[in-house]
Design a protein around this motif. Structure first.
Motif, short mmCIF file in Angstrom:
data_model
loop_
_atom_site.label_atom_id
_atom_site.label_comp_id
_atom_site.label_asym_id
_atom_site.label_seq_id
_atom_site.Cartn_x
_atom_site.Cartn_y
_atom_site.Cartn_z
N VAL A 1 12.37 17.98 -0.53
CA VAL A 1 11.26 17.64 0.01
C VAL A 1 10.72 18.58 0.96
N LEU A 2 11.76 19.60 1.55
CA LEU A 2 11.36 20.50 2.39
C LEU A 2 10.75 21.53 1.63
N ALA A 3 11.26 21.84 0.09
CA ALA A 3 10.52 22.97 -0.58
C ALA A 3 9.12 22.37 -1.30
N ASN A 4 8.78 21.09 -0.79
CA ASN A 4 7.54 20.61 -1.74
C ASN A 4 7.60 20.46 -2.97
N THR A 5 8.87 20.42 -3.54
CA THR A 5 8.96 19.99 -4.97
C THR A 5 9.29 18.57 -5.26
N ARG A 6 9.20 17.73 -4.26
CA ARG A 6 9.66 16.44 -4.34
C ARG A 6 8.64 15.92 -3.35
N GLU B 1 8.93 16.39 8.90
CA GLU B 1 8.91 16.61 10.52
C GLU B 1 10.09 15.84 10.64
N LEU B 2 10.68 14.98 10.17
CA LEU B 2 11.99 14.42 10.66
C LEU B 2 12.94 15.11 10.29
N LEU B 3 13.15 15.74 9.17
CA LEU B 3 14.02 16.60 8.75
C LEU B 3 14.13 17.79 9.89
N GLY B 4 13.11 18.22 10.10
CA GLY B 4 13.10 19.53 10.94
C GLY B 4 13.47 19.10 12.38
N LEU B 5 13.46 17.66 12.89
CA LEU B 5 13.77 17.20 14.38
C LEU B 5 15.09 17.20 13.98
N GLU C 1 0.74 -1.26 0.02
CA GLU C 1 -0.15 0.02 0.13
C GLU C 1 0.86 1.21 -0.03
N LYS C 2 0.83 2.13 -1.09
CA LYS C 2 1.67 3.27 -1.18
C LYS C 2 1.11 4.14 -0.61
N ARG C 3 1.86 5.00 0.35
CA ARG C 3 1.25 6.19 1.14
C ARG C 3 2.36 7.39 0.86
N ASN C 4 1.73 8.46 0.75
CA ASN C 4 2.46 9.88 0.77
C ASN C 4 2.95 10.06 2.16
N MET C 5 4.30 10.08 2.49
CA MET C 5 4.70 10.19 3.59
C MET C 5 5.44 11.73 3.39
N THR C 6 5.33 12.42 2.58
CA THR C 6 5.94 13.81 2.62
C THR C 6 5.91 14.63 3.74
N ALA C 7 4.94 14.69 4.48
CA ALA C 7 4.69 15.67 5.78
C ALA C 7 5.46 15.00 6.77
N ALA C 8 5.69 13.71 6.92
CA ALA C 8 6.28 12.95 7.91
C ALA C 8 7.80 13.31 7.79
N ALA C 9 8.10 13.20 6.41
CA ALA C 9 9.53 13.30 5.92
C ALA C 9 10.10 14.72 6.56
N HIS D 1 14.11 4.39 6.99
CA HIS D 1 15.00 3.59 6.19
C HIS D 1 14.72 3.96 4.86
N ALA D 2 13.28 4.08 4.40
CA ALA D 2 13.07 4.68 2.97
C ALA D 2 13.61 6.05 2.80
N MET D 3 13.71 6.69 3.79
CA MET D 3 14.43 8.11 3.54
C MET D 3 15.78 8.09 3.25
N VAL D 4 16.48 6.93 3.77
CA VAL D 4 17.93 6.84 3.54
C VAL D 4 17.93 6.18 2.29
N PHE D 5 16.97 5.33 1.91
CA PHE D 5 17.04 4.59 0.57
C PHE D 5 16.84 5.81 -0.64
N ASP D 6 16.00 6.60 -0.30
CA ASP D 6 15.79 7.68 -1.46
C ASP D 6 16.60 9.05 -1.27
N LYS D 7 17.47 8.87 -0.33
CA LYS D 7 18.69 9.91 -0.36
C LYS D 7 18.17 11.33 0.23
N VAL D 8 16.97 11.09 1.19
CA VAL D 8 16.41 12.36 1.73
C VAL D 8 17.36 12.33 3.01
N LEU D 9 17.75 11.36 3.62
CA LEU D 9 18.50 11.36 4.68
C LEU D 9 19.87 10.48 4.09
N GLU D 10 21.14 10.75 4.64
CA GLU D 10 22.34 10.02 4.48
C GLU D 10 23.09 9.68 5.86
#
Length: 321
Positions: free
Chosen positions: A153-158, A58-62, A48-56, A120-129
């Motif tokens: 992701v933060l600029a909401n362009t991805r 929040e994690l980047l801000g944290l 089940e594919k979910r849009n988790m941009t908002a959660a990403a 882990h998905a944020m690491v896979f998609d290079k949102v986190l490193e």
């Protein structure tokens, strides 16, 4: 990259294992051909594919807030995930001002496996490193920082999506109504059922009679004539030999009854020990008759009665007594 591919393979609980394995080697495999030979196909989970941009976000801000409070000390992926979940464990919250942390506890509505999948998905998609850093004690630790795609992701362009495993919905049952059976068919089925019941009852009666006839109870031996179990030739031989027996006929018959009762008791002992042994397996009626006629009082005399060696060895002394 290969390490993350292996991690993805371990965490994937919905895609066919054989598809994943062959894809790693550059081959294609249709999931339908697996025929439920792997654990994921047997479990019946689907993605089940979910849009988790908002959660990403929040994690980047944290992460940014943590980096400001820790002043150069690294943040691990586990620490970031646990603080987003709202942990109060001292191992993660020590020396931190939780009230000033942006995004602390925002992920409390997710389960721990779901939070791990998001991180882990944020690491896979290079949102986190993850960057390996040597600590002061000489060990290596992996600390996270913003990845190449974090700014987008933060600029909401991805958009950032995560696939979660969910149970496959059961297929709807067919709602077609069955045609009612005709009256003749119902009557025919009823007659067949009655006839089958009669045949089954008669078969059970025959089986019960057969079992009763073949059952053996040593208690009835005292009330039944011993010679009744012998064949016509054996009866004739017993009568003819009685003329040369050591004892008189009536005493010989009484001794024969006692011998048969004794052999039946031995058979009962064997059955109590779990052995499928009956009295005729120990000593035949002809052998019992010969012992009653010759009345052996020693083992040597018992040997003349033509008993099997194993019977003489196991029961001989008790029989002589």
């Amino acid at each position: 990259d290969q390490l993350y591919t292996c991690l993805r393979y371990c965490e994937d609980t919905f895609e066919c294992r054989r598809t994943l394995q062959l894809r790693f080697f550059g081959e294609q495999f249709e999931k339908s051909k697996c025929n439920k030979t792997c654990d994921n196909c047997r479990n019946g989970n689907v993605a089940e594919k979910r849009n988790m941009t908002a959660a990403a976000r929040e994690l980047l801000g944290l992460l940014s807030s943590l980096e400001m409070q820790k002043r150069g000390r690294g943040v691990t992926l586990l620490m970031l995930s646990e603080l987003w979940r709202g942990t109060k464990a001292k191992s993660h919250t020590q020396f931190l001002d939780l009230g000033a942390l942006t995004g602390y506890g925002k992920g409390h509505t997710y389960t721990k496996p779901e939070i791990d999948s998001i991180a882990h998905a944020m690491v896979f998609d290079k949102v986190l490193e993850e960057i390996p850093v040597a600590t002061a004690s000489g060990f290596s630790a992996d600390y996270v920082q913003h990845g190449n795609n974090a700014q987008a992701v933060l600029a909401n362009t991805r958009q950032f999506h995560v696939r979660f495993a969910v149970k496959k919905a059961p297929e709807p049952k067919q709602s077609g109504k069955k045609k009612p059976a005709s009256k003749k068919k119902k009557e025919g089925d009823k007659r067949d059922s009655i006839n089958s019941g009669k045949k089954l009852s008669a078969k059970r009666k025959r089986t019960t009679k057969k079992n009763d006839a073949s059952a053996y109870s040593p208690i009835d031996l005292q009330n039944s004539p011993i010679l009744g179990s012998l064949s016509t030739d054996e009866k004739t031989g017993a009568k003819r030999t009685n003329e040369n027996s050591v004892l008189e006929k009536e005493h010989t018959d009484a001794l024969l009854a006692r011998i048969k009762k004794l052999v039946s008791m031995w058979a009962e002992e064997e059955q109590m020990n779990g052995n499928n042994v009956f009295y005729w397996n120990i000593m035949s009626s002809q052998n019992m008759t010969k012992v009653a006629i010759q009345v052996p009082t020693t083992m040597e005399e018992l040997a003349d009665c033509d008993l099997p060696q194993n019977v003489q060895k196991q029961y001989g002394e008790r029989l002589v007594k």
